[in-house]
Scaffold this active site. Sequence first.
Site, PDB file in Angstrom:
ATOM      1  N   ASP A  24       0.834  -1.212   0.000  1.00 43.90           N
ATOM      2  CA  ASP A  24       0.000   0.000   0.000  1.00 43.90           C
ATOM      3  C   ASP A  24       0.870   1.264   0.000  1.00 43.90           C
ATOM      4  OD1 ASP A  24      -2.298  -1.650   0.210  1.00 43.90           O
ATOM      5  OD2 ASP A  24      -1.947  -1.839   2.359  1.00 43.90           O
TER       6      ASP A  24
ATOM      7  N   HIS B 142      -5.096  -3.675   5.779  1.00 43.27           N
ATOM      8  CA  HIS B 142      -4.803  -3.984   4.372  1.00 43.27           C
ATOM      9  C   HIS B 142      -6.024  -4.582   3.685  1.00 43.27           C
ATOM     10  CE1 HIS B 142      -2.730  -4.995   0.721  1.00 43.27           C
ATOM     11  NE2 HIS B 142      -3.105  -6.254   0.849  1.00 43.27           N
TER      12      HIS B 142
END
Length: 367
Positions: free
Chosen positions: A200, A227
């Site tokens: 990310d 996540h």
Amino acid sequence: MFAARRAASTTLARGFSTSAAAPFKCAVLGAAGGIGQPLSLLLKGNPLVTKLSSHLSPPSPFSPTRFYTVSPYVLANVEQLALYDVRGAPGVAADISHVNTASEVKGYEQNDIKSALEGADVVIIPAGVPRKPGMTRDDLFNTNASIVQTLAEAAAQYAPKALIGIISNPVNSTVPIFAEVYKKAGVYDPKRLFGITTLDVVRSSRFLGEIKDKDPKDVAVTVVGGHSGVTIIPLLSQTEAGKDVAGEAYKALVHRIQFGGDEVVQAKAGTGSATLSMGYAGARFADALLRALDGQTNVVEPTFVDSPLFKDQGVDFFASNVVLGPEGVKEILPLGPLSAAEEDLLKAAIPELAKNIKKGVDFVKSQ
Ligand code: NAD
Ligand code: LMR
């Protein structure tokens, strides 16, 4: 052998500019998969970068050193790379072992997880099934929860002191599963368990760099939360390049970061999810753990850990910037000032995270 040499290395706490061999064993569980193979290759490394590693300048204080192409530190410091999978690891190991860097590579099959894990300093886990179009990460829970539980039971027995980095999805639930198994085994140390959210961070810097026409190496974005989808919270307001992104452009950027995984799942059209970018991100996170183990200071990475930040709201695990040290988590840094939009993202993330974490905890407790 590893322990004795490790002690010597940590006391020396070498600076970043040396390239002398240090003694770490790094195990990859799920090493023959789509992520496992490029991750293992990056951990084995690139000989050109090895040569250059002695010329690196020291990192600045609290620089997350986020933009490795290949990890020079790993190259210089992994003595053994132990590749384990239920299928195919010896072949992958034989292949990677021909790369002419110093580390030894060994492949282990299903009945030999003990040898793969014993003496490991760092264990990275990309084992498990990936998504297909139309699935959420949570849809992987039924299959991957058991896989992660089995691997946690083995790690609790054979490598209870290793630093563990979990890639297997859904990370928001698999990390709590791992923790519960360790608690049951009486070996849980919250400082040593990490959910790898580096992809990310990598995506954020790439996507923001794209819209700002900047080299991603000059664009560092802290990503907090978890996540999956709305739990991924990029703190763009804290980034020079991101603080003035507003309106529709802001919404589109946040959406792309939160759902970047879907982009890859759709493009791969049923053959899997992100593997190569994840191999890169996993190698970068492993590199951070190894540098911290070796006594390098100011190693900071966002990662999903057992965290005090939102425990009062029922969220026992949360990703934020973490200072890493030889024992794993050294300090969990506060989020810092948030914009109104980021406060909203946080509000949306908290209940989803609480649900995902509880699901993992309940899975182990119910057995
Ligand atoms: P893959 O199917 O290509 O590889 C998975 C590997 O795990 C296979 O080689 C398989 O044999 C192995 N495996 C299965 N059960 C095992 C066990 N009990 N012990 C050891 N190995 C076992 O999948 P992939 O694309 O490499 O993805 C792996 C996981 O990583 C998925 O759950 C995926 O969703 C996740 N993922 C996470 C991130 C992240 O950012 N954290 C990013 C991408 C993918
Ligand atoms: C990703 O972010 O790419 C991974 O979590 C894989 C996925 O399922 O999207």
